[in-house]
Design a protein around this motif. Sequence first.
Motif, short mmCIF file in Angstrom:
data_model
loop_
_atom_site.label_atom_id
_atom_site.label_comp_id
_atom_site.label_asym_id
_atom_site.label_seq_id
_atom_site.Cartn_x
_atom_site.Cartn_y
_atom_site.Cartn_z
N GLY A 36 -6.26 1.83 -1.78
CA GLY A 36 -6.33 0.83 -0.74
C GLY A 36 -5.10 -0.05 -0.73
N VAL A 74 -3.79 0.04 -6.20
CA VAL A 74 -2.92 0.22 -5.03
C VAL A 74 -2.01 1.42 -5.24
N GLY A 112 0.84 -1.19 0.00
CA GLY A 112 0.00 0.00 0.00
C GLY A 112 0.88 1.24 0.00
N PRO A 156 -13.66 -6.89 0.62
CA PRO A 156 -12.88 -5.90 -0.13
C PRO A 156 -13.76 -4.75 -0.62
N ARG A 157 -13.22 -3.57 -0.56
CA ARG A 157 -13.98 -2.42 -1.03
C ARG A 157 -13.96 -2.33 -2.56
N HIS A 158 -12.85 -2.74 -3.15
CA HIS A 158 -12.71 -2.68 -4.61
C HIS A 158 -12.30 -4.06 -5.14
N HIS A 183 -1.07 4.58 4.29
CA HIS A 183 -1.90 3.49 4.82
C HIS A 183 -1.19 2.71 5.92
N VAL A 227 -8.57 -0.47 6.78
CA VAL A 227 -8.24 0.25 5.55
C VAL A 227 -8.97 -0.41 4.38
N PRO A 228 -9.18 0.33 3.30
CA PRO A 228 -9.84 -0.27 2.13
C PRO A 228 -8.95 -1.35 1.51
N TRP A 229 -9.56 -2.47 1.17
CA TRP A 229 -8.84 -3.56 0.53
C TRP A 229 -9.23 -3.66 -0.94
N ILE A 230 -8.27 -4.06 -1.77
CA ILE A 230 -8.49 -4.28 -3.20
C ILE A 230 -8.17 -5.74 -3.47
#
Length: 296
Positions: free
Chosen positions: A235, A230, A174, A216-218, A178, A189-192
Amino acid sequence: MIASTQYQVSHVDLALVLALVRGRSLARAAEQLQVDVSTVFRAIRKLEASLGIALFEKSRRGYMPTQSAQALAEQAERAEQALEAARIALQHGEKVISGTVRLTCTDAVLQNLLLPSLAELMPRYPALSLELATTNTFANLSRRDADIALRLSNAPPEHLVGRQLGHTAYYIFGRPEHREAFQQSPTSVPWIAPDDSMPDHITVAWRQQVHPSLVPRHRCNSMSAVATLVQAGMGVAALPDFMARSLDDVERLSDALLACDTDLWLLTRPDCLALRSVQTLFDELTPRLRARINSR
């Protein structure tokens, strides 16, 4: 497809169709063939009448090829490549390596490992052509739609032969902003992550085991897209170390993920190794890819 006919398609016919497929206009096709526009128009009409099918449809975008014209154009390109290979062979002697090798790999491997090696290698083999396909499965090679596969796997199919080139470890990567939040709570934190098109990806299995409640957010349909998000700061994500080397302002946020180390294999079918083109590419790629996958 081409209708049943007694007409024998000639090399001149193939060149005509290929010129119009590439040019999309009578004028550009005529320029390529070094004839006048009326000659191209009459020749196409005569060929369509002889075959009993339409090869092109006139539209605002120009002359659009039908499926039959595309099939003829593909054969014309192969003939063009064969003639070029023959020309080079005459210039350089019998030792020239020629032909077309079909190679398949994932988009991540292509961008980060294979392309730099090919850019260095291919100028040495001017009569050798490549057909590259990106896919996340072994299906293409198994169906004989490809000659060589470059794959990250700890269990390559037994019916293939190949060379183990090295291995890669996975980490959470990241941007620096982050780091603090991730260290305090990785799930804050946002995860991809890969989407449902890659349900068996090794990072998906790891996440489901270590963070079973994490959503996961994305999601992306390729690991290259995951890495791009990333790098954009959207994220964090689990990525192989060879991918992260080319990402600016991205750093490791974790130790190596347990049970995620994966081998890189260069694979082919046993019968393909009898082809000089495949054997040559196999031998030339091996040291270059080993150096890239094992560099830290």
